[in-house]
Design a protein around this motif. Structure first.
Motif, PDB file in Angstrom:
ATOM      1  N   ILE A 123       0.945  -0.864  -0.132  1.00 58.05           N
ATOM      2  CA  ILE A 123      -0.068   0.090   0.045  1.00 58.05           C
ATOM      3  C   ILE A 123       0.935   1.267  -0.025  1.00 58.05           C
ATOM      4  O   ILE A 123       2.036   1.170   0.407  1.00 58.05           O
ATOM      5  N   THR A 124       0.269   2.398  -0.366  1.00 66.48           N
ATOM      6  CA  THR A 124       1.097   3.620  -0.533  1.00 66.48           C
ATOM      7  C   THR A 124       1.389   4.046   0.672  1.00 66.48           C
ATOM      8  O   THR A 124       2.412   5.047   0.916  1.00 66.48           O
ATOM      9  N   ALA A 125       0.705   3.814   2.030  1.00 68.32           N
ATOM     10  CA  ALA A 125       1.060   4.400   3.402  1.00 68.32           C
ATOM     11  C   ALA A 125       2.405   3.969   3.779  1.00 68.32           C
ATOM     12  O   ALA A 125       2.822   4.696   4.591  1.00 68.32           O
ATOM     13  N   GLY A 126       3.035   3.155   3.268  1.00 71.33           N
ATOM     14  CA  GLY A 126       4.439   2.723   3.778  1.00 71.33           C
ATOM     15  C   GLY A 126       4.929   1.355   3.413  1.00 71.33           C
ATOM     16  O   GLY A 126       3.951   0.442   2.969  1.00 71.33           O
ATOM     17  N   PRO A 127       6.080   0.975   3.891  1.00 70.08           N
ATOM     18  CA  PRO A 127       6.482  -0.539   3.481  1.00 70.08           C
ATOM     19  C   PRO A 127       5.837  -1.713   4.548  1.00 70.08           C
ATOM     20  O   PRO A 127       5.330  -1.218   5.612  1.00 70.08           O
ATOM     21  N   SER A 128       5.645  -2.617   3.636  1.00 74.12           N
ATOM     22  CA  SER A 128       4.805  -3.732   4.300  1.00 74.12           C
ATOM     23  C   SER A 128       5.663  -4.400   5.502  1.00 74.12           C
ATOM     24  O   SER A 128       7.077  -4.453   5.235  1.00 74.12           O
ATOM     25  N   MET A 129       5.152  -4.940   6.427  1.00 72.83           N
ATOM     26  CA  MET A 129       5.927  -5.834   7.368  1.00 72.83           C
ATOM     27  C   MET A 129       6.365  -6.884   6.639  1.00 72.83           C
ATOM     28  O   MET A 129       5.865  -7.509   5.838  1.00 72.83           O
ATOM     29  N   SER A 130       7.610  -7.382   6.873  1.00 72.40           N
ATOM     30  CA  SER A 130       8.580  -8.370   6.355  1.00 72.40           C
ATOM     31  C   SER A 130       7.614  -9.727   6.790  1.00 72.40           C
ATOM     32  O   SER A 130       7.085  -9.953   7.712  1.00 72.40           O
ATOM     33  N   SER A 131       7.760 -10.522   5.709  1.00 74.42           N
ATOM     34  CA  SER A 131       7.262 -11.915   6.094  1.00 74.42           C
ATOM     35  C   SER A 131       8.163 -12.812   6.827  1.00 74.42           C
ATOM     36  O   SER A 131       7.652 -13.845   6.845  1.00 74.42           O
ATOM     37  N   ASP A 132       9.277 -12.536   6.918  1.00 70.65           N
ATOM     38  CA  ASP A 132      10.217 -13.341   7.564  1.00 70.65           C
ATOM     39  C   ASP A 132      11.273 -12.216   8.520  1.00 70.65           C
ATOM     40  O   ASP A 132      12.111 -11.991   8.355  1.00 70.65           O
ATOM     41  N   VAL A 133      10.310 -11.768   9.598  1.00 70.41           N
ATOM     42  CA  VAL A 133      11.112 -11.045  10.710  1.00 70.41           C
ATOM     43  C   VAL A 133      11.973 -12.036  11.494  1.00 70.41           C
ATOM     44  O   VAL A 133      11.365 -12.772  12.173  1.00 70.41           O
ATOM     45  N   LYS A 134      13.042 -11.377  11.909  1.00 65.61           N
ATOM     46  CA  LYS A 134      14.058 -12.050  12.776  1.00 65.61           C
ATOM     47  C   LYS A 134      14.529 -10.871  13.611  1.00 65.61           C
ATOM     48  O   LYS A 134      15.171  -9.945  13.374  1.00 65.61           O
ATOM     49  N   LEU A 135      14.428 -10.929  15.220  1.00 64.51           N
ATOM     50  CA  LEU A 135      14.694  -9.984  16.023  1.00 64.51           C
ATOM     51  C   LEU A 135      15.558 -10.391  17.003  1.00 64.51           C
ATOM     52  O   LEU A 135      14.959 -11.321  17.935  1.00 64.51           O
ATOM     53  N   ARG A 136      16.529  -9.956  17.425  1.00 62.49           N
ATOM     54  CA  ARG A 136      17.473 -10.216  18.558  1.00 62.49           C
ATOM     55  C   ARG A 136      16.747  -9.508  19.598  1.00 62.49           C
ATOM     56  O   ARG A 136      16.193  -8.787  19.539  1.00 62.49           O
ATOM     57  N   PRO A 137      17.177  -9.906  20.892  1.00 59.12           N
ATOM     58  CA  PRO A 137      16.646  -9.299  22.188  1.00 59.12           C
ATOM     59  C   PRO A 137      16.873  -7.787  21.964  1.00 59.12           C
ATOM     60  O   PRO A 137      17.674  -7.339  21.735  1.00 59.12           O
ATOM     61  N   GLY A 138      15.767  -7.026  22.049  1.00 61.40           N
ATOM     62  CA  GLY A 138      15.744  -5.542  22.068  1.00 61.40           C
ATOM     63  C   GLY A 138      15.503  -4.900  20.868  1.00 61.40           C
ATOM     64  O   GLY A 138      15.503  -3.572  20.657  1.00 61.40           O
ATOM     65  N   ALA A 139      15.646  -5.629  19.489  1.00 64.52           N
ATOM     66  CA  ALA A 139      15.426  -5.030  18.273  1.00 64.52           C
ATOM     67  C   ALA A 139      14.043  -4.899  18.022  1.00 64.52           C
ATOM     68  O   ALA A 139      12.987  -5.324  18.735  1.00 64.52           O
ATOM     69  N   LYS A 140      13.772  -4.149  17.099  1.00 64.23           N
ATOM     70  CA  LYS A 140      12.272  -3.947  16.613  1.00 64.23           C
ATOM     71  C   LYS A 140      12.213  -3.898  15.140  1.00 64.23           C
ATOM     72  O   LYS A 140      13.053  -3.834  14.474  1.00 64.23           O
ATOM     73  N   ALA A 141      10.752  -4.212  14.753  1.00 61.27           N
ATOM     74  CA  ALA A 141      10.352  -4.068  13.234  1.00 61.27           C
ATOM     75  C   ALA A 141       9.157  -3.356  13.316  1.00 61.27           C
ATOM     76  O   ALA A 141       8.124  -3.289  14.055  1.00 61.27           O
ATOM     77  N   LEU A 142       9.178  -2.676  12.252  1.00 61.03           N
ATOM     78  CA  LEU A 142       7.920  -1.714  12.158  1.00 61.03           C
ATOM     79  C   LEU A 142       7.412  -1.928  10.368  1.00 61.03           C
ATOM     80  O   LEU A 142       8.112  -2.089   9.522  1.00 61.03           O
ATOM     81  N   GLY A 143       6.127  -2.031  10.289  1.00 58.83           N
ATOM     82  CA  GLY A 143       5.540  -2.425   8.871  1.00 58.83           C
ATOM     83  C   GLY A 143       4.130  -2.386   8.913  1.00 58.83           C
ATOM     84  O   GLY A 143       3.415  -2.629   9.610  1.00 58.83           O
ATOM     85  N   TRP A 144       3.563  -2.235   7.594  1.00 54.38           N
ATOM     86  CA  TRP A 144       2.263  -2.237   7.445  1.00 54.38           C
ATOM     87  C   TRP A 144       1.660  -3.880   7.104  1.00 54.38           C
ATOM     88  O   TRP A 144       2.246  -4.587   6.432  1.00 54.38           O
ATOM     89  N   VAL A 145       0.425  -4.126   7.695  1.00 55.41           N
ATOM     90  CA  VAL A 145      -0.096  -5.637   7.314  1.00 55.41           C
ATOM     91  C   VAL A 145      -1.515  -5.229   6.767  1.00 55.41           C
ATOM     92  O   VAL A 145      -2.319  -4.267   7.324  1.00 55.41           O
ATOM     93  N   VAL A 146      -1.694  -5.718   5.641  1.00 55.93           N
ATOM     94  CA  VAL A 146      -2.893  -5.432   4.594  1.00 55.93           C
ATOM     95  C   VAL A 146      -3.984  -6.565   5.145  1.00 55.93           C
ATOM     96  O   VAL A 146      -3.672  -7.589   5.027  1.00 55.93           O
ATOM     97  N   PHE A 147      -5.171  -6.002   5.112  1.00 57.76           N
ATOM     98  CA  PHE A 147      -6.413  -6.806   5.247  1.00 57.76           C
ATOM     99  C   PHE A 147      -7.223  -6.493   3.829  1.00 57.76           C
ATOM    100  O   PHE A 147      -7.443  -5.449   3.655  1.00 57.76           O
ATOM    101  N   GLU A 148      -8.083  -7.413   3.345  1.00 50.79           N
ATOM    102  CA  GLU A 148      -8.863  -7.273   2.280  1.00 50.79           C
ATOM    103  C   GLU A 148     -10.266  -7.419   2.861  1.00 50.79           C
ATOM    104  O   GLU A 148     -10.594  -8.425   3.312  1.00 50.79           O
ATOM    105  N   VAL A 149     -11.266  -6.479   3.077  1.00 56.77           N
ATOM    106  CA  VAL A 149     -12.490  -6.582   3.739  1.00 56.77           C
ATOM    107  C   VAL A 149     -13.721  -6.146   2.711  1.00 56.77           C
ATOM    108  O   VAL A 149     -13.240  -5.402   1.955  1.00 56.77           O
ATOM    109  N   PRO A 150     -14.918  -6.639   2.885  1.00 57.10           N
ATOM    110  CA  PRO A 150     -16.083  -6.177   2.108  1.00 57.10           C
ATOM    111  C   PRO A 150     -16.177  -4.367   2.222  1.00 57.10           C
ATOM    112  O   PRO A 150     -15.791  -4.010   3.222  1.00 57.10           O
ATOM    113  N   LYS A 151     -16.585  -3.737   1.118  1.00 56.48           N
ATOM    114  CA  LYS A 151     -16.473  -2.316   1.082  1.00 56.48           C
ATOM    115  C   LYS A 151     -17.652  -1.889   2.397  1.00 56.48           C
ATOM    116  O   LYS A 151     -17.368  -0.811   2.738  1.00 56.48           O
TER     117      LYS A 151
END
Length: 199
Positions: free
Chosen positions: A146-174
């Motif tokens: 989506i144009t709002a920003g980068p998607s959340m990675s589908s393969d997130v790996k975080l060491r203790p203290g690390a962070k991840a930021l990203g968009w998760v998209v859902f398709e819903v009826p109008k």
């Protein structure tokens, strides 16, 4: 005699499977109290009478956009602070290949994950995210940009203290109005889920 042996064997196998299923299943819970709230602190410390805890919970609001929930995974030491940062509704497709089907729209939820546990975190966070509308219909995530920003990675790996930021998209009826977002660790299989109000 052979039939009787088969019946007994089948009974033992079914009983064993039921016992294993019961042992693997924990107590499911849905956490709605933001990290640092009075109710969450009282729950963690076990302080106060049940009446005082009830009053604290009544005063504390449920988590909403911008709030952080402390969630646990299935393994000891597997913990995340999860925040719903923003919501894009409707979300505009980032390319011509990820447009929703006719009659649907895309809704984006930006999640931030911070590994607060003592061991590395590795997962596909989209698998543990859901939206629900006012009717109780639940929607799972879809892979889309989506144009709002980068998607959340589908393969997130975080060491203790690390962070991840990203968009998760859902398709819903109008016509659907999403009212809550949920997230659970371990691709949604963890016993504890977090829930945020979106309205």
């Amino acid at each position: 005699m052979r039939i009787r042996t088969r019946i007994i064997t089948a009974t033992v196998l079914v009983a064993g499977l039921l016992t294993a299923a019961t042992a693997c299943g924990g107590t499911a819970s849905v956490d709605t109290k933001p990290k640092g709230s009075t109710a969450e602190k009282a729950k963690d410390k076990g302080e106060g009478t049940s009446e005082e805890k009830g009053e604290a919970e009544a005063k504390d609001k449920d988590a909403g956009v911008g709030d952080t929930l402390a969630l646990s995974g299935m393994e000891e030491g597997s913990e995340l602070d999860v925040t719903v940062v923003k919501v894009a509704d409707p979300a505009k497709s980032g390319d011509e290949f990820s447009s929703p089907q006719a009659g649907n729209r895309s809704v984006g939820v930006q999640f931030q994950l911070v590994n607060t546990g003592g061991k590395p975190y590795a997962d596909s966070p989209q698998n543990g995210a859901q939206l629900a509308d006012a009717k109780g219909q639940q929607f799972e995530s879809t892979f889309a940009d989506i144009t709002a920003g980068p998607s959340m990675s589908s393969d997130v790996k975080l060491r203790p203290g690390a962070k991840a930021l990203g968009w998760v998209v859902f398709e819903v009826p109008k016509g659907a109005k999403p009212v809550t977002a949920q997230f659970a660790m371990d691709s949604g299989f963890a016993d504890e889920s977090g829930q945020w109000n979106l309205k």
